[in-house]
Each structure stands twice: as structure tokens, then as C-alpha cells.
Design an enzyme around this catalytic site. Structure first.
Site: not given
Ligand code: NAP
Length: 287
Positions: A71, A107, A131, A133-134, A156, A225
Site C-alpha cells: 500500500k 479504506d 494497533g 499498522g496500515g 504493541r 476490522l
Molecule cells: P499491519 O500493517 O501488519 O499492522 C498490524 C498491526 O497489528 C501492527 O500495529 C502490529 O503491531 C499489530 N499486531 C500484530 N500482531 C499482534 C499481536 N499478536 N498482538 C498485538 N498487536 C499485534 O496490518 P494491517 O494492514 O493494519 O491489517 C491489520 C488487520 O486489519 C488484519 O487482520 C487485516 O485483515 C484487517 N483489515 C481489515 C480491513 C477490512 O476491510 N475489514 C481492511 C484492512 C485491514 P506491531 O507494530 O507491534 O507489529
């Protein structure tokens, strides 16, 4: 479904792409409106990313979605960045216009749509985002733009949360901290909306939840999410506590509908997209 020399190609680029629901939703939308178009999933090796985008451009595809981990990496390859994407610093939708690559972020709209249905007074509430992240980036942008009184981000790794704060010029509406039991308890006592943007609880780790059940309350709005499963442990326990819940599939549908609108200029057939999404997620009635 007709495939011929005029079929317009759309798709999703990401890596890995094992369980995406996007092809089901978009192909259902094309069929519902009888459009000669197809949506495919392109699982692209990180070493080949730039070449793959050049290839999509050369093939004159209509557009594509972008997901983890591309992204941000897509941005230097674009000719134009819409304000929706520039404000988040991430692109999830690209449209090809006369060989120009235009980047958008749907998004933000996708995340906000289910909240707006609840008729909340965002300027009176504290939102807690778990969280950084993205996905969290899009949520923070959406909540700040919508006039939320206070947004707390717990993550985290504190460093990533601090980066998010820097991206928003250290605005005092946004507070960040490390994610632990104590900080979670403190922030939840102030918040009326809590959003899980971590993958905790996602298939196959369906027995996990980012919030202990004892901290859930009936006056909370709990937005997860994660959409596989549709009812995560967090959503299930929040319902048991009497809270209002929003499952991640709603955001998934809304962001896809908005991408469809950008590519085709047409009103997205949301009913058909939702039906396909439910089928893809293996649920009859997701509420
Ligand atoms: P990402 O950029 O990899 O970020 C993941 C975040 O989660 C980071 O802040 C990470 O912390 C934290 N994290 C990961 N494992 C963890 C754990 N075991 N305990 C606590 N914190 C943890 O991923 P993303 O793109 O943001 O996506 C995150 C989630 O949102 C996914 O499940 C994705 O499927 C979902 N999502 C859903 C939609 C929707 O349309 N519903 C859209 C986008 C994303 P650190 O920084 O410490 O690693």
C-alpha cells in the site's frame, strides 16, 4: 460470464493472497451490471513488484486494488495521488486513465461508513484504536477528519505508534501509548468506541481476543476490522456484554464498493456484492 477481446481486466495486487474475498465481490458486481469485465488476484513476489505494475500498465488494465505489503510501496510508481490517499500515506485503489496511474484510498470511507450508520456524535467521543499498522492509519485519518474528540492509539511496539503521531504533526487530539493490560484498562475507561486493527482473532487463531472479556461493557461500540471469521471472539464476547458491535466485513464491502465506483463511475450494486461476500466468508446471516 462473457470473456472476449474487449474484456476489461481489474484485480488485486498483494502478497500473500490466499484468502481474499475481493474477486468474489467485484466479479459479482460486474455480473450484476452486465459489464464485460473480470477481477483477478495477482499474488506478486516482492522482488517482482515494480515489474508487475509496469506489466499491468502495459496490459491497459482498468484498475486494481493494492493490499499488504504494497500500500505504500506503490506510491512512487503512480502519476497522480488523490487527496484521499495523500492524507493517509497509503493507496488501496489504482485507476488507469490514458496510461496514467492514479492512486486512491477507499479504506477511510469504508471504515467510516458503518459508523455513520450508527448516528454517533463523534465530536463527543473518545475512540480507542488497538494497533498502529496500515489499517490503523486509515482509521486515525477517518476519525480525525470526522471530528472525533479524542483518538487513543495503543500498539504493541510503541515506536510505530509514535510514527503515527508524527505523521499527524503531534496533534493533541491523538494520544499514543504501548499496548499492555494497564494501558488498555485506562484507555477503555475513557473510550466509548474501540477498534481492533490488529490481526488478533483472525483465522486460524480464532480463540484469541485483543480485549479481555472482563473489560467489555454494554455502553461500548466494538469494531473489529478482522472479517475471517465474521464473528470473532472479540465480537462474540462484546455482544455477550451487551455492546454494539461492527464486524470487519462491513468495511470490506464498503471499501470495495467505493473502488468499484472510482473504476466504473457507476453506482456499486452493494446487494450483489454483499451476497457474494457472505458466500465467500461462509455465512448465511452475518447481521
Ligand atoms: P499491519 O500493517 O501488519 O499492522 C498490524 C498491526 O497489528 C501492527 O500495529 C502490529 O503491531 C499489530 N499486531 C500484530 N500482531 C499482534 C499481536 N499478536 N498482538 C498485538 N498487536 C499485534 O496490518 P494491517 O494492514 O493494519 O491489517 C491489520 C488487520 O486489519 C488484519 O487482520 C487485516 O485483515 C484487517 N483489515 C481489515 C480491513 C477490512 O476491510 N475489514 C481492511 C484492512 C485491514 P506491531 O507494530 O507491534 O507489529
Amino acid at each position: 460470464m462473457k470473456i472476449d477481446s474487449k474484456t476489461k481486466i481489474y484485480g488485486l495486487v498483494g502478497h500473500p493472497l490466499e484468502h481474499t474475498a475481493s474477486p468474489a465481490m467485484h466479479n459479482a458486481a460486474f455480473r450484476a451490471l452486465d459489464l464485460n469485465a473480470v477481477y483477478l488476484a495477482f499474488d506478486i513476489d516482492p522482488m517482482a513488484f515494480e515489474d508487475a505494475i509496469k506489466g499491468l500498465k502495459a496490459l491497459k488494465v482498468g484498475g486494481f486494488n493494492v493490499t499488504i505489503p504494497y500500500k505504500e510501496r506503490i506510491i512512487p510508481l503512480l502519476t497522480h495521488l488523490d487527496s484521499s490517499a495523500a492524507r493517509v500515506g497509503a493507496v488501496n485503489t489504482v485507476k488507469l486513465d490514458d496510461s496514467l496511474l492514479k492512486g486512491y484510498n477507499t479504506d477511510v470511507i469504508g471504515f467510516l461508513a458503518p459508523l455513520l450508520e450508527l448516528d454517533l456524535k463523534l465530536d463527543e467521543i473518545t475512540a480507542l484504536i488497538l494497533g498502529a499498522g496500515g489499517a490503523a492509519k486509515a482509521c486515525v485519518r477517518a476519525l480525525l477528519d470526522a471530528g472525533c474528540r479524542e483518538v487513543i492509539v495503543l500498539n504493541r511496539s510503541l515506536e510505530r505508534a509514535l510514527d503515527l503521531l508524527k505523521q499527524h504533526n503531534n496533534t493533541n487530539i491523538l494520544k499514543v501509548g504501548p499496548l499492555n493490560e494497564e494501558s488498555l484498562k485506562g484507555a477503555l475507561s475513557r473510550a466509548s468506541l474501540v477498534i481492533n486493527t490488529t490481526p488478533v482473532g483472525m483465522y486460524p487463531n480464532v480463540d484469541e481476543s485483543i480485549i479481555p472479556k472482563a473489560l467489555l461493557r454494554s455502553d461500548l461500540i466494538v469494531y473489529d476490522l478482522v472479517y475471517r471469521p465474521v464473528e470473532t471472539r472479540l465480537i462474540k464476547e462484546a455482544k455477550e456484554a451487551g455492546a454494539t458491535t461492527i464486524s470487519g466485513y462491513k468495511m470490506l464491502l464498503e471499501q470495495a464498493a467505493e473502488s468499484f465506483r472510482i473504476w466504473t463511475g457507476l453506482e456499486p450494486p452493494k446487494e450483489a456484492m454483499l451476497k457474494a461476500l457472505k458466500l465467500e466468508l461462509g455465512v448465511e446471516d452475518v447481521g
